[in-house]
Design a protein around this motif. Structure first.
Motif, mmCIF file in Angstrom:
data_model
loop_
_atom_site.group_PDB
_atom_site.id
_atom_site.type_symbol
_atom_site.label_atom_id
_atom_site.label_comp_id
_atom_site.label_asym_id
_atom_site.label_seq_id
_atom_site.Cartn_x
_atom_site.Cartn_y
_atom_site.Cartn_z
ATOM 1 N N GLY A 100 1.750 -3.178 -9.455
ATOM 2 C CA GLY A 100 0.809 -4.009 -8.713
ATOM 3 C C GLY A 100 1.243 -4.243 -7.287
ATOM 4 N N GLU A 101 2.512 -4.626 -7.103
ATOM 5 C CA GLU A 101 3.035 -4.881 -5.766
ATOM 6 C C GLU A 101 3.048 -3.614 -4.925
ATOM 7 N N PHE A 102 3.367 -2.498 -5.575
ATOM 8 C CA PHE A 102 3.387 -1.198 -4.891
ATOM 9 C C PHE A 102 2.011 -0.892 -4.295
ATOM 10 N N ASN A 103 0.959 -1.032 -5.098
ATOM 11 C CA ASN A 103 -0.383 -0.691 -4.636
ATOM 12 C C ASN A 103 -0.978 -1.714 -3.670
ATOM 13 N N GLU A 104 -0.368 -2.911 -3.600
ATOM 14 C CA GLU A 104 -0.809 -3.912 -2.636
ATOM 15 C C GLU A 104 -0.094 -3.774 -1.298
ATOM 16 N N SER A 105 0.931 -2.906 -1.240
ATOM 17 C CA SER A 105 1.665 -2.730 0.019
ATOM 18 C C SER A 105 0.794 -1.994 1.037
ATOM 19 N N THR A 106 1.011 -2.291 2.310
ATOM 20 C CA THR A 106 0.173 -1.730 3.381
ATOM 21 C C THR A 106 0.212 -0.198 3.437
ATOM 22 N N PRO A 107 1.394 0.451 3.331
ATOM 23 C CA PRO A 107 1.409 1.922 3.380
ATOM 24 C C PRO A 107 0.574 2.560 2.268
ATOM 25 N N ILE A 108 0.617 1.992 1.064
ATOM 26 C CA ILE A 108 -0.124 2.578 -0.052
ATOM 27 C C ILE A 108 -1.620 2.322 0.098
ATOM 28 N N LYS A 109 -1.994 1.177 0.624
ATOM 29 C CA LYS A 109 -3.415 0.922 0.905
ATOM 30 C C LYS A 109 -3.953 1.956 1.900
ATOM 31 N N ARG A 110 -3.128 2.268 2.884
ATOM 32 C CA ARG A 110 -3.523 3.276 3.882
ATOM 33 C C ARG A 110 -3.635 4.655 3.235
ATOM 34 N N LEU A 111 -2.677 4.974 2.371
ATOM 35 C CA LEU A 111 -2.708 6.257 1.664
ATOM 36 C C LEU A 111 -3.943 6.349 0.764
ATOM 37 N N LEU A 112 -4.253 5.265 0.073
ATOM 38 C CA LEU A 112 -5.443 5.234 -0.779
ATOM 39 C C LEU A 112 -6.706 5.475 0.038
ATOM 40 N N HIS A 113 -6.727 4.966 1.249
ATOM 41 C CA HIS A 113 -7.873 5.185 2.145
ATOM 42 C C HIS A 113 -8.093 6.683 2.389
ATOM 43 N N PHE A 114 -7.003 7.410 2.635
ATOM 44 C CA PHE A 114 -7.115 8.854 2.867
ATOM 45 C C PHE A 114 -7.521 9.594 1.595
ATOM 46 N N VAL A 115 -6.949 9.209 0.464
ATOM 47 C CA VAL A 115 -7.271 9.874 -0.802
ATOM 48 C C VAL A 115 -8.744 9.700 -1.135
#
Length: 297
Positions: free
Chosen positions: A168-183
């Protein structure tokens, strides 16, 4: 394993290896045994830290070449084709293709007994990479999308990714949110969740066979996440083996491979390489003709 002296020796080693139904074997040829199993993007700090810029710069300069690409993987494959650094490591399913590349001439300066240095031809090797089939993915895999879209993420974000965080914390981190945006740009239905262990992985990817060079070289790719090198004790259980190609026999092996239809023209099916190969064969014929004329006098 003893160094080989001919194509026959090499084929014998390949045919003698045990075949396992749950394992896929790929090959990669290096002109020097010093070469590491590291994608080109990670070999220099400048390219590693500017990966996202390299991708955008090439697309901006040649948008028409990327019009049909619908995923980060396809963009990276095209970049690889144009010799730009990427996080993909190309391999082949055909061991003779790897043997061809292992016979590339590589010279290195080495010290001599008198304190000077000399340029020495280096031994090459064919690297055999064995992976379990369950670790093989196709071009449309979600995991592949996550790994390849790291290329679009800035170094500032990539360097802050912490795969040791809870899900949960991993996916709430800013870098992963940005990565999810690209995916989600390539997969609109992608869930808002990435497994941390996926980004630490190295997986074998079977791409679309829509590229002449991929077809000619029976190509596939290892897609890298945050890990930068395949080692013998890889955490991804990629088993690594080597077959040494002595520098002294590289030329003879290339001649044998040419008889089998494996040469510069067939490995690189573009007009510039074909022209270079044809010109080289003409030069060889001219040299042979001159020798025959001299011997007949």
């Amino acid at each position: 394993m003893n160094p080989i002296k001919s194509v026959t020796d090499f084929v014998g080693i390949i045919l003698d290896r045990p075949v396992k139904e749950n394992v896929v074997v790929t090959y990669r040829g290096h002109g020097s045994t010093d070469f590491k199993l590291t994608p080109s993007i990670f070999r220099k700090a400048a390219t590693r830290e500017n990966e996202h810029i390299l991708l955008r710069e090439l697309i901006a300069a040649h948008p028409e070449d990327f019009d049909r690409d619908t995923s980060a993987l396809e963009m990276l494959v095209r970049m690889q084709h144009f010799s730009l650094p990427t996080r993909l490591l190309d391999v082949t399913m055909n061991p003779l293709v790897a043997l061809y590349f292992a016979c590339d001439t590589v010279k290195k300066r080495v010290p001599t007994s008198n304190g000077k240095t000399m340029r020495k031809d280096m031994d090459g090797h064919v690297v055999m990479l064995r992976v379990f089939k369950r670790r093989v993915r196709y071009f449309d895999s979600d995991t592949v999308s996550c790994l390849t879209n790291l290329a679009r993420l800035s170094w500032a974000y990539k360097s802050k990714i912490n795969t040791e965080l809870e899900l949960g914390e991993f996916n709430e981190s800013t870098p992963i949110k940005r990565l999810l945006h690209f995916v989600r740009q390539e997969k609109s239905g992608f869930l808002d969740e990435i497994e941390p262990t996926d980004l630490d992985s190295i997986i074998l990817v079977k791409p679309k066979q829509n590229n002449k060079r991929i077809l000619a070289q029976a190509g596939a790719f290892f897609a890298f996440g945050l890990d930068e090198e395949i080692k013998s004790d890889s955490v991804d259980r990629i088993k690594v083996g080597h077959i040494v190609i002595p520098a002294s026999v590289k030329g003879d092996i290339l001649k044998e491979l040419d008889k089998l239809g494996i040469n510069e023209k067939t490995m690189f099916p573009d007009i510039e390489r074909a022209a270079r190969y044809i010109t080289g064969t003409l030069s060889s014929r001219d040299a042979a003709t001159k020798v025959l004329r001299r011997s007949s006098k």
